[in-house]
Design an enzyme around this catalytic site. Structure first.
Site, mmCIF file in Angstrom:
data_model
loop_
_atom_site.group_PDB
_atom_site.id
_atom_site.type_symbol
_atom_site.label_atom_id
_atom_site.label_comp_id
_atom_site.label_asym_id
_atom_site.label_seq_id
_atom_site.Cartn_x
_atom_site.Cartn_y
_atom_site.Cartn_z
ATOM 1 N N TYR A 142 42.275 43.634 21.120
ATOM 2 C CA TYR A 142 41.248 44.640 21.386
ATOM 3 C C TYR A 142 41.921 46.000 21.450
ATOM 4 C CZ TYR A 142 37.599 47.228 23.966
ATOM 5 O OH TYR A 142 36.656 48.144 24.355
ATOM 6 N N ASP A 237 49.816 49.313 19.986
ATOM 7 C CA ASP A 237 48.813 49.702 20.976
ATOM 8 C C ASP A 237 49.359 49.299 22.351
ATOM 9 O OD1 ASP A 237 45.239 49.097 21.510
ATOM 10 O OD2 ASP A 237 46.793 50.063 22.723
ATOM 11 N N LYS A 265 45.592 54.037 30.579
ATOM 12 C CA LYS A 265 45.774 53.347 31.861
ATOM 13 C C LYS A 265 46.869 53.956 32.741
ATOM 14 C CE LYS A 265 43.997 49.173 29.646
ATOM 15 N NZ LYS A 265 42.702 48.875 30.271
HETATM 16 P P1 KE4 Z 1 39.863 52.328 27.096
HETATM 17 O O1 KE4 Z 1 39.021 53.045 26.083
HETATM 18 O O2 KE4 Z 1 39.084 51.251 27.834
HETATM 19 O O3 KE4 Z 1 40.601 53.276 28.043
HETATM 20 O O4 KE4 Z 1 41.058 51.581 26.322
HETATM 21 C C1 KE4 Z 1 40.721 50.706 25.277
HETATM 22 C C2 KE4 Z 1 41.871 49.743 25.075
HETATM 23 C C3 KE4 Z 1 42.731 49.949 24.013
HETATM 24 N N1 KE4 Z 1 43.783 49.124 23.792
HETATM 25 C C4 KE4 Z 1 44.034 48.084 24.629
HETATM 26 C C5 KE4 Z 1 45.212 47.200 24.353
HETATM 27 C C6 KE4 Z 1 43.188 47.833 25.736
HETATM 28 O O5 KE4 Z 1 43.445 46.784 26.547
HETATM 29 C C7 KE4 Z 1 42.090 48.682 25.966
HETATM 30 C C8 KE4 Z 1 41.127 48.459 27.108
HETATM 31 N N2 KE4 Z 1 41.392 47.347 27.949
HETATM 32 C C9 KE4 Z 1 40.251 46.762 28.617
HETATM 33 C C10 KE4 Z 1 40.756 45.568 29.427
HETATM 34 N N3 KE4 Z 1 41.008 44.444 28.613
HETATM 35 C C11 KE4 Z 1 39.521 47.751 29.457
HETATM 36 C C12 KE4 Z 1 38.533 47.160 30.431
HETATM 37 C C13 KE4 Z 1 37.123 47.483 30.052
HETATM 38 O O6 KE4 Z 1 36.797 47.468 28.854
HETATM 39 O O7 KE4 Z 1 36.338 47.736 31.002
#
Ligand code: KE4
Length: 426
Positions: A142, A237, A265
């Site tokens: 993801y 990523d 994060k």
């Molecule tokens: P954000 O747009 O949520 O800040 O980041 C997206 C993203 C990009 N790349 C990786 C490897 C990620 O894990 C994420 C977002 N992680 C999720 C948790 N698996 C965020 C939690 C959520 O969607 O509420």
């Protein structure tokens, strides 16, 4: 009726699914999401006054634990000078200097407001730099919710059973090719089919959105070799792994350098921050220096920079934090696996440093197909047992457990006793 139930009933009438991010809705495990009032150290406290040992850690940012005094004070101090200017600030230069000074492969960096934005922008930069359109991603990984990345994604998409999202035109995903995580041959085949059309390969160097799936020995090195051989950009990523596995993230942990890296994060210290960066020759193509457009009203926001820089500085200046955190993680997850064996349970424990998870499947989990054999109902039962006993896991089989510096061994021993009790009876 609990206050969380009251709030959730109201929330669903005002916010899609009652939450501002799908995984929070407990959709895959059932029950009422706990509305959190406050958090401190390793604990969260919900609006009904219940206390939980927290393994979500805000999905990664809270590596030092919640409510870190130094971060809180840096935010308050910065706020006294104003919240946002929409103009250049010294803090952004300091943040760029900090990140480029820590991650060897990052020569230039651009701040954005989320991991999604970081990935969307890095993909555009790779396409602009190479003049190519196709992107290779891995099933189960993801990379946020930008259109071209929502193809067999992981995390909430996986849990919600949406292999692709509604509202994404075929045109947005026609150039997104899917490969199999830990199978470099599946990437090699794509390069052989499209030798001069692949702009980039994007990978979670430790997959943590289908549950935790570490790279097999040599996998990342093979991706590095293929991208170099075919003139494609290798994008790591590191939104989760960046500053998590060590100060130099997965690139330091595995010794493989990416051309572009995305962050999120931890670099925000809990505030909305993302970033992408890498080789000067690629980043130099990004507006206003070059033709690849990308912008953001709150990018490099001074309050967010204060929080992020404080957290990164603490981590950089205290390397023993990582030693302790990773040792603690390896110990904890090994103990967890030992309990499963002791209780004759066939479930799998995958982990890297402070990241880990229990897969309710009897087969080793090395990719998306393996992860999908997990019994999500069994996970849901385990989740609720832990929640009822004051331990808040991530509410999905396909997410990671995050440990922080604030989790003590005593607390983790209590968790292990709960796990022992659960698997003795189930
Ligand atoms: P954000 O747009 O949520 O800040 O980041 C997206 C993203 C990009 N790349 C990786 C490897 C990620 O894990 C994420 C977002 N992680 C999720 C948790 N698996 C965020 C939690 C959520 O969607 O509420």
């Amino acid at each position: 009726m609990s206050r969380s139930q009251e709030l959730f009933e109201k929330a669903v009438t005002l916010i899609p699914g009652g939450v501002n991010s799908p995984v929070r809705a407990f959709g895959s495990i059932g029950g009422t999401p706990r509305f959190i009032d406050r958090a401190d150290g390793a604990y969260m406290y919900d609006v009904d006054g219940n206390k939980y040992l927290d393994f979500i850690c805000s999905w990664g940012p809270m590596i030092l634990g919640h409510n870190n005094p130094a971060i809180r004070e840096s935010v308050a101090k910065a706020a006294e000078k104003g919240l946002s200017f929409g103009a250049a600030t010294e803090a952004e230069v300091q943040m760029a200097e900090l990140i480029t000074g820590i991650v060897p492969s990052v020569e230039m960096v651009r701040m954005v407001n989320s991991g999604t934005e970081a990935v969307m922008s890095a993909v555009r930069a790779a396409r602009g730099y190479t003049g190519r359109n196709k992107i290779v991603k891995f099933m189960g990984c993801y990379h946020g919710h930008s259109d071209s990345m929502l193809v067999q994604a992981g995390s909430g998409v996986m849990t919600a059973g949406i292999p692709d999202s509604a509202g994404v035109p075929a045109g947005c995903t026609q150039d997104t090719l899917s490969a199999i995580y830990n199978d470099a041959d599946s990437v090699r085949a794509l390069f052989e089919t499209f030798p001069e059309e692949i702009a980039a390969v994007i990978v979670e160097p430790v997959a943590a959105n289908m549950g935790v799936v570490p790279p097999k020995k040599g996998f990342l090195e093979e991706l590095r070799g293929l991208c170099t051989a075919y003139g494609a950009v290798l994008i790591f990523d590191e939104v989760i792994t960046g500053f998590r596995l060590g100060i130099d993230g997965a690139q330091g942990w595995y010794g493989v350098e990416a051309d572009l890296t995305t962050f999120g994060k931890i670099i925000g210290g809990g505030m909305p921050v993302g970033a992408y960066g890498g080789k000067r020759e690629i980043m130099g193509k990004v507006s206003p220096a070059g033709p690849v457009y990308q912008a953001g009203t709150l990018s490099g926001n001074p309050i967010a920079m204060a929080a992020g820089m404080t957290q990164l500085s603490i981590l950089k200046e205290n390397p023993e934090i990582y030693e302790e955190l990773n040792e603690k993680g390896e110990w904890f997850y090994d103990e967890l696996a030992g309990i499963l064996r002791e209780k004759g349970q066939p479930w799998q424990v995958n982990h890297v440093g402070s990241l880990g998870c229990v897969f309710f499947t009897d087969r080793p989990v090395e990719n998306y197909a393996d992860a999908k054999t997990s019994d999500t109902k069994k996970f849901a039962d385990y989740f609720h047992y832990m929640l009822d006993n004051g331990v808040h896991l991530a509410p999905s089989q396909f997410e990671a457990m995050f440990l922080s510096a604030a989790h003590t061994r005593d607390e983790l021993c209590r968790v292990l006793e709960l796990v022992r009790g659960y698997f003795a009876a189930n």
